[in-house]
Design a protein around this motif. Structure first.
Motif, PDB file in Angstrom:
ATOM      1  N   ILE A 362       0.834  -1.200   0.000  1.00  0.00           N
ATOM      2  CA  ILE A 362       0.000   0.000   0.000  1.00  0.00           C
ATOM      3  C   ILE A 362       0.869   1.250   0.000  1.00  0.00           C
ATOM      4  O   ILE A 362       1.593   1.513   0.967  1.00  0.00           O
ATOM      5  CB  ILE A 362      -0.949   0.005   1.221  1.00  0.00           C
ATOM      6  CG1 ILE A 362      -1.727  -1.313   1.300  1.00  0.00           C
ATOM      7  CG2 ILE A 362      -1.894   1.200   1.152  1.00  0.00           C
ATOM      8  CD1 ILE A 362      -2.546  -1.653   0.072  1.00  0.00           C
ATOM      9  N   GLU A 363       0.809   2.004  -1.095  1.00  0.00           N
ATOM     10  CA  GLU A 363       1.552   3.258  -1.227  1.00  0.00           C
ATOM     11  C   GLU A 363       3.041   3.050  -0.947  1.00  0.00           C
ATOM     12  O   GLU A 363       3.638   3.749  -0.130  1.00  0.00           O
ATOM     13  CB  GLU A 363       0.974   4.329  -0.288  1.00  0.00           C
ATOM     14  CG  GLU A 363      -0.522   4.546  -0.447  1.00  0.00           C
ATOM     15  CD  GLU A 363      -0.921   5.060  -1.828  1.00  0.00           C
ATOM     16  OE1 GLU A 363      -0.726   6.256  -2.095  1.00  0.00           O
ATOM     17  OE2 GLU A 363      -1.447   4.261  -2.639  1.00  0.00           O
ATOM     18  N   VAL A 364       3.636   2.099  -1.648  1.00  0.00           N
ATOM     19  CA  VAL A 364       5.042   1.763  -1.447  1.00  0.00           C
ATOM     20  C   VAL A 364       5.876   1.985  -2.707  1.00  0.00           C
ATOM     21  O   VAL A 364       6.946   2.594  -2.651  1.00  0.00           O
ATOM     22  CB  VAL A 364       5.189   0.277  -1.004  1.00  0.00           C
ATOM     23  CG1 VAL A 364       6.652  -0.157  -1.034  1.00  0.00           C
ATOM     24  CG2 VAL A 364       4.624   0.092   0.402  1.00  0.00           C
ATOM     25  N   ILE A 365       5.393   1.533  -3.848  1.00  0.00           N
ATOM     26  CA  ILE A 365       6.267   1.495  -5.041  1.00  0.00           C
ATOM     27  C   ILE A 365       6.721   2.875  -5.467  1.00  0.00           C
ATOM     28  O   ILE A 365       7.807   3.027  -6.042  1.00  0.00           O
ATOM     29  CB  ILE A 365       5.600   0.755  -6.220  1.00  0.00           C
ATOM     30  CG1 ILE A 365       4.317   1.476  -6.668  1.00  0.00           C
ATOM     31  CG2 ILE A 365       5.320  -0.694  -5.873  1.00  0.00           C
ATOM     32  CD1 ILE A 365       3.751   0.918  -7.967  1.00  0.00           C
ATOM     33  N   GLU A 366       5.915   3.902  -5.190  1.00  0.00           N
ATOM     34  CA  GLU A 366       6.297   5.251  -5.614  1.00  0.00           C
ATOM     35  C   GLU A 366       7.503   5.786  -4.844  1.00  0.00           C
ATOM     36  O   GLU A 366       8.063   6.824  -5.195  1.00  0.00           O
ATOM     37  CB  GLU A 366       5.115   6.216  -5.469  1.00  0.00           C
ATOM     38  CG  GLU A 366       4.582   6.356  -4.064  1.00  0.00           C
ATOM     39  CD  GLU A 366       3.525   5.318  -3.714  1.00  0.00           C
ATOM     40  OE1 GLU A 366       2.888   5.489  -2.652  1.00  0.00           O
ATOM     41  OE2 GLU A 366       3.339   4.349  -4.476  1.00  0.00           O
ATOM     42  N   HIS A 367       7.923   5.079  -3.792  1.00  0.00           N
ATOM     43  CA  HIS A 367       9.114   5.463  -3.029  1.00  0.00           C
ATOM     44  C   HIS A 367      10.381   4.803  -3.575  1.00  0.00           C
ATOM     45  O   HIS A 367      11.472   5.020  -3.031  1.00  0.00           O
ATOM     46  CB  HIS A 367       8.948   5.073  -1.554  1.00  0.00           C
ATOM     47  CG  HIS A 367       7.862   5.820  -0.852  1.00  0.00           C
ATOM     48  ND1 HIS A 367       8.072   7.009  -0.192  1.00  0.00           N
ATOM     49  CD2 HIS A 367       6.534   5.542  -0.728  1.00  0.00           C
ATOM     50  CE1 HIS A 367       6.922   7.430   0.329  1.00  0.00           C
ATOM     51  NE2 HIS A 367       5.973   6.559   0.021  1.00  0.00           N
ATOM     52  N   LEU A 368      10.248   3.995  -4.629  1.00  0.00           N
ATOM     53  CA  LEU A 368      11.385   3.252  -5.172  1.00  0.00           C
ATOM     54  C   LEU A 368      11.846   3.874  -6.481  1.00  0.00           C
ATOM     55  O   LEU A 368      11.037   4.113  -7.387  1.00  0.00           O
ATOM     56  CB  LEU A 368      10.994   1.787  -5.419  1.00  0.00           C
ATOM     57  CG  LEU A 368      10.411   1.016  -4.229  1.00  0.00           C
ATOM     58  CD1 LEU A 368       9.998  -0.380  -4.663  1.00  0.00           C
ATOM     59  CD2 LEU A 368      11.418   0.944  -3.093  1.00  0.00           C
TER      60      LEU A 368
END
Length: 465
Positions: A362-368
């Motif tokens: 949940i709302e994780v990939i955009e931090h990679l």
């Protein structure tokens, strides 16, 4: 004390260019504690092996490092394993003999330095204080295949039991500098000893060679603690520099994003939807990847269907916050048995992530950033392979409707990207095709004209053959 590095890259003899050591020459180097020799037991187009052999002067070692051996018996300086096992002596030799390769430099073949090639490193005798499990916890999250053969104390007296010594082989397709960097840092960590005085300069070495990967390694604290010979002041300082952000900054950034979305209660909507979808999947064992402060975990705990619920985050501080907010220490025993936490990176293969029915992201990939996102894809969909994956990310098209969000700015300072609906669906469809999943998309939140919903959700289901 022997380290061999083997490649089957074609032509395999290019390993000589990477190491800056000619395959047809035997080269020797003077070290403070003896000599290092580099030679090639095998060198042809199909396979090439480079060997680094250390010849430790045991008498000179006693004279030079008098009193620094930790074993607590009278003859420890004279009867010890230092001349025979891979230890900090090997790390120093790697840094001196393969300095250009360790730094990823090559004048003759600069393009080769950046090329991932199949590599196999073998340490003939490696002390593993912590055993095979700890050995695997160090190398497997970095993507290595590990083969470890444990040695008994004495072949003539098998009843004496097993020793702490292993013959270890690690395999991976990567650039050579990456392999050497991991060996340089982790060999003395496994040995849990160093032959020289550790001071402030050792932090700089650790950050230089480990900064790119250690900040997300699940065994970060153990590695730093052992590398710095358990000196608390140095360990705290190194960990602070690796993590860059503290609890207060994590809280500040989380609140900033929450304030932007507060008017529509978006976080509550997407967490509720994620919990519903996971429940409908029939899952019993659920893992929340990037669980943060544990808000989704709280919802999952209310569903009796879930027999095991696991929260994973790269940040030790975030896990502490989650446990505090879920009052983990005061939960009834049966509830405690359902709920587990562990620190881990989503960018390195970790067997602890495998075997779950459903995973929430949940709302994780955009931090990679892109390289880490590519690694995450394989870690989750190729190796962990949960039956169901529920994944959400912001829809950048909707940002124009947030009055308190300046034009062109992302919702969170740490976001590396925010995708349009088309970009997200293209990425998710590619994932499903590559890894054998079907994917269904759900809008999360109020749908605006021409801009879609504020959050977009993809639900991946593993195809049954």
């Amino acid at each position: 004390m022997l380290l061999t590095i083997t490649t089957t890259y074609s032509p395999a003899t290019d390993l000589g260019f990477l190491l800056h050591k000619h395959p047809e020459r035997l080269q020797s180097f003077e070290l403070a504690y003896g000599q290092a020799h580099v030679f090639y037991p095998e060198a042809n187009r199909k396979k090439c092996t480079a060997a680094l052999l250390l010849d430790v002067d045991s008498v000179g070692l006693v004279r030079r490092y008098h009193g620094q051996v930790r074993d607590n018996f009278a003859l420890a300086e004279y009867v010890n394993d230092r001349p025979y096992v891979a230890s900090s002596f090997m790390s120093v030799a790697i840094a001196k003999v393969f300095s250009s390769a360790l730094s990823g430099k090559s004048k003759d073949r600069p393009e080769l330095v950046e090329t991932p090639i199949p590599l196999s490193a073998k340490l003939s005798i490696l002390p593993c204080r912590g055993g095979e499990k700890f050995l695997r916890r160090l190398f497997e999250p970095l993507g290595y295949t590990v083969n470890a053969e444990r040695h008994i104390l004495d072949a003539q007296f098998p009843d004496w039991g097993e020793s702490r010594y292993f013959t270890v082989t690690i395999d991976k397709i990567c650039v050579l500098s990456e392999l050497l960097t991991h060996l340089y840092v982790l060999i003395p960590v496994l040995d849990d000893e160093k032959h020289y005085w550790v001071d402030q300069a050792e932090i700089d070495k650790l950050l230089k060679h480990g900064g790119d990967w250690l900040s997300e390694h699940p065994e970060q604290e153990s590695i730093v603690n052992r590398y710095l010979k358990r000196q608390r002041r140095l360990t705290r300082q190194a960990l602070a520099q690796l993590r860059e952000t503290d609890v207060d900054e994590i809280e500040e950034q989380t609140q900033e994003e929450a304030q932007i979305e507060e008017r529509i209660g978006l976080n509550e909507i997407r967490l509720t939807k994620a919990a519903e979808v996971i429940k409908e999947s029939g899952a019993k064992r659920v893992i929340d990847l990037g669980c943060g402060e544990g808000k989704l975990l709280r919802k999952l705990m209310k569903v009796k269907q879930f027999e095991e619920i696991v929260g994973v985050d790269v940040s030790h501080q975030s896990l502490k916050i989650a446990q505090q907010r879920l009052h983990f220490d005061r939960l009834p025993e049966k509830q405690k048995e359902r709920l587990k936490f562990f620190q881990g990176s989503l960018c390195y293969r970790d067997k602890r992530l495998e075997g779950y029915d459903a995973a929430a992201v949940i709302e994780v990939i955009e931090h990679l950033d892109p390289p880490r996102l590519s690694a995450f894809e394989r870690v989750l969909f190729e190796f962990a392979r949960p039956q169901t994956v529920v994944l959400t990310t912001p829809n950048v098209e909707y940002n124009v409707k947030f009055e308190n969000l300046p034009a062109g700015r992302f919702r969170h300072r740490d976001h590396r990207f925010e995708w349009t609906r088309e970009e997200f669906q293209s990425w998710a469809s590619d994932i499903s095709n590559r890894f054998g999943y079907t994917v269904v998309f759900h809008p999360i939140g109020e749908i605006g004209e021409n801009v879609g919903s504020p959050t977009q959700m993809a639900v991946f289901t593993q195809e049954r053959f």
